[in-house]
Design a protein around this motif. Structure first.
Motif, mmCIF file in Angstrom:
data_model
loop_
_atom_site.group_PDB
_atom_site.id
_atom_site.type_symbol
_atom_site.label_atom_id
_atom_site.label_comp_id
_atom_site.label_asym_id
_atom_site.label_seq_id
_atom_site.Cartn_x
_atom_site.Cartn_y
_atom_site.Cartn_z
ATOM 1 N N SER A 250 34.717 -61.099 56.980
ATOM 2 C CA SER A 250 34.544 -60.936 55.538
ATOM 3 C C SER A 250 33.969 -59.575 55.177
ATOM 4 C CB SER A 250 33.670 -62.058 54.974
ATOM 5 O OG SER A 250 32.396 -62.025 55.548
ATOM 6 N N VAL A 251 33.114 -59.008 56.039
ATOM 7 C CA VAL A 251 32.581 -57.667 55.791
ATOM 8 C C VAL A 251 33.709 -56.643 55.848
ATOM 9 C CG1 VAL A 251 31.162 -55.829 56.822
ATOM 10 C CG2 VAL A 251 30.199 -58.086 56.472
ATOM 11 N N SER A 252 34.636 -56.834 56.792
ATOM 12 C CA SER A 252 35.754 -55.888 56.900
ATOM 13 C C SER A 252 36.677 -55.968 55.683
ATOM 14 C CB SER A 252 36.540 -56.122 58.189
ATOM 15 O OG SER A 252 37.208 -57.359 58.145
ATOM 16 N N GLU A 253 36.725 -57.132 55.024
ATOM 17 C CA GLU A 253 37.532 -57.281 53.803
ATOM 18 C C GLU A 253 36.725 -57.045 52.535
ATOM 19 O OE1 GLU A 253 40.027 -60.639 53.367
ATOM 20 O OE2 GLU A 253 40.793 -60.541 55.403
ATOM 21 N N LYS A 254 35.448 -56.687 52.692
ATOM 22 C CA LYS A 254 34.549 -56.423 51.568
ATOM 23 C C LYS A 254 34.399 -57.626 50.629
ATOM 24 C CE LYS A 254 34.787 -51.461 51.663
ATOM 25 N NZ LYS A 254 34.123 -51.344 52.931
ATOM 26 N N LYS A 255 34.258 -58.802 51.211
ATOM 27 C CA LYS A 255 34.081 -60.030 50.430
ATOM 28 C C LYS A 255 32.693 -60.624 50.664
ATOM 29 C CE LYS A 255 38.250 -60.460 48.694
ATOM 30 N NZ LYS A 255 38.490 -60.397 47.273
ATOM 31 N N THR A 256 31.672 -59.760 50.682
ATOM 32 C CA THR A 256 30.310 -60.236 50.915
ATOM 33 C C THR A 256 29.364 -59.688 49.864
ATOM 34 O OG1 THR A 256 29.904 -58.380 52.395
ATOM 35 C CG2 THR A 256 30.545 -60.448 53.416
ATOM 36 N N ARG A 257 28.238 -60.358 49.733
ATOM 37 C CA ARG A 257 27.121 -59.878 48.921
ATOM 38 C C ARG A 257 25.922 -59.832 49.855
ATOM 39 N NH1 ARG A 257 30.717 -58.905 46.320
ATOM 40 N NH2 ARG A 257 31.497 -59.796 44.414
ATOM 41 N N ARG A 258 25.256 -58.689 49.927
ATOM 42 C CA ARG A 258 24.128 -58.519 50.843
ATOM 43 C C ARG A 258 22.827 -58.378 50.077
ATOM 44 N NH1 ARG A 258 25.766 -53.743 54.984
ATOM 45 N NH2 ARG A 258 27.815 -54.532 55.472
ATOM 46 N N GLY A 259 21.763 -58.906 50.649
ATOM 47 C CA GLY A 259 20.435 -58.712 50.089
ATOM 48 C C GLY A 259 20.080 -59.748 49.048
ATOM 49 N N VAL A 260 18.788 -59.908 48.821
ATOM 50 C CA VAL A 260 18.293 -60.947 47.920
ATOM 51 C C VAL A 260 18.734 -60.738 46.472
ATOM 52 C CG1 VAL A 260 16.223 -62.107 47.055
ATOM 53 C CG2 VAL A 260 16.355 -61.433 49.442
ATOM 54 N N PRO A 261 18.568 -59.535 45.875
ATOM 55 C CA PRO A 261 18.938 -59.396 44.458
ATOM 56 C C PRO A 261 20.431 -59.597 44.197
ATOM 57 C CG PRO A 261 17.838 -57.394 45.260
ATOM 58 C CD PRO A 261 17.981 -58.320 46.412
ATOM 59 N N GLU A 262 21.264 -59.027 45.070
ATOM 60 C CA GLU A 262 22.715 -59.128 44.882
ATOM 61 C C GLU A 262 23.199 -60.565 45.033
ATOM 62 O OE1 GLU A 262 26.633 -56.852 46.596
ATOM 63 O OE2 GLU A 262 24.680 -56.004 47.074
ATOM 64 N N CYS A 263 22.661 -61.281 46.040
ATOM 65 C CA CYS A 263 23.047 -62.677 46.266
ATOM 66 C C CYS A 263 22.561 -63.576 45.139
ATOM 67 C CB CYS A 263 22.509 -63.179 47.598
ATOM 68 S SG CYS A 263 23.365 -62.481 49.010
ATOM 69 N N THR A 264 21.336 -63.347 44.683
ATOM 70 C CA THR A 264 20.791 -64.150 43.581
ATOM 71 C C THR A 264 21.666 -64.002 42.340
ATOM 72 O OG1 THR A 264 18.575 -63.793 44.443
ATOM 73 C CG2 THR A 264 18.735 -64.607 42.202
ATOM 74 N N LYS A 265 22.072 -62.769 42.053
ATOM 75 C CA LYS A 265 22.923 -62.515 40.891
ATOM 76 C C LYS A 265 24.269 -63.217 41.033
ATOM 77 C CE LYS A 265 24.591 -58.317 39.774
ATOM 78 N NZ LYS A 265 24.511 -56.884 39.452
ATOM 79 N N ALA A 266 24.852 -63.161 42.234
ATOM 80 C CA ALA A 266 26.156 -63.799 42.480
ATOM 81 C C ALA A 266 26.053 -65.317 42.343
ATOM 82 C CB ALA A 266 26.667 -63.431 43.864
ATOM 83 N N ILE A 267 24.969 -65.900 42.853
ATOM 84 C CA ILE A 267 24.782 -67.355 42.770
ATOM 85 C C ILE A 267 24.596 -67.780 41.320
ATOM 86 C CG2 ILE A 267 23.237 -69.260 43.379
ATOM 87 C CD1 ILE A 267 22.668 -67.678 46.018
ATOM 88 N N ARG A 268 23.798 -67.033 40.578
ATOM 89 C CA ARG A 268 23.554 -67.373 39.165
ATOM 90 C C ARG A 268 24.816 -67.260 38.323
ATOM 91 N NH1 ARG A 268 17.744 -64.856 38.786
ATOM 92 N NH2 ARG A 268 16.566 -66.729 39.316
ATOM 93 N N LYS A 269 25.699 -66.325 38.703
ATOM 94 C CA LYS A 269 26.965 -66.167 37.973
ATOM 95 C C LYS A 269 27.959 -67.263 38.320
ATOM 96 C CE LYS A 269 27.101 -61.227 37.046
ATOM 97 N NZ LYS A 269 27.805 -59.974 37.329
ATOM 98 N N GLY A 270 27.656 -68.066 39.359
ATOM 99 C CA GLY A 270 28.526 -69.183 39.712
ATOM 100 C C GLY A 270 29.597 -68.859 40.733
ATOM 101 N N GLN A 271 29.468 -67.734 41.429
ATOM 102 C CA GLN A 271 30.445 -67.397 42.466
ATOM 103 C C GLN A 271 30.251 -68.337 43.648
ATOM 104 O OE1 GLN A 271 29.859 -63.216 43.243
ATOM 105 N NE2 GLN A 271 30.840 -62.620 41.329
ATOM 106 N N GLN A 272 31.371 -68.771 44.257
ATOM 107 C CA GLN A 272 31.314 -69.726 45.367
ATOM 108 C C GLN A 272 31.376 -69.008 46.705
ATOM 109 O OE1 GLN A 272 30.871 -73.174 45.208
ATOM 110 N NE2 GLN A 272 30.346 -72.612 43.115
#
Length: 138
Positions: free
Chosen positions: A36-58
């Motif tokens: 997934s990192v090679s396809e750039k389909k990841t979120r790294r770190g606490v702030p970025e992941c928190t934002k993605a989870i709150r936005k409802g990304q699966q």
């Protein structure tokens, strides 16, 4: 005469770190993170992941089990449970960093849910099935 780096041993494991993945599921998870990192389909770190989870990304959230202090990521598991996102702990942040093909240790990474024609969709489904088997709350 090249010096090989010794794998770093984590001495601390957080009391919050359940479920902790091991063995075959751990190997599959790290393989999934690499793809997934090679396809750039990841979120790294606490702030970025928190934002993605709150936005409802699966996706699947992988947390490092040796982060201190725990307050840094303690809100992530409850957020994931509210949104129905799978989360699991990996033994050390150095393993997550190595899977992301970087020397820097990573505390938390979110692998986004792939489209059906993606290269890592079958690995993703296998990891989800494994997490369902070991996770007491999902």
């Amino acid at each position: 005469e090249e010096e090989e780096e010794e794998p770093r041993v984590s001495l601390y494991v957080s009391p919050l770190a359940t479920p902790l993945v091991t063995d075959k599921l751990l190997a599959r998870s790290l393989k999934l993170i690499k793809k997934s990192v090679s396809e750039k389909k990841t979120r790294r770190g606490v702030p970025e992941c928190t934002k993605a989870i709150r936005k409802g990304q699966q996706g699947i959230v992988f947390l490092a089990g040796d982060i201190f202090p725990m307050d840094v990521f303690a809100h992530i598991p409850t957020l994931c449970e509210e949104k129905g996102i799978y989360y699991v702990y990996v033994k050390s942040r150095h393993e997550l960093g190595a899977a992301c093909q970087t020397r820097r240790p990573i505390s938390l990474i979110m692998v986004m849910e792939p489209p059906d024609d993606s290269a890592y969709s079958s690995t993703y489904q296998q990891v989800v099935a494994g997490i369902k088997a070991v996770h007491p709350y999902m």
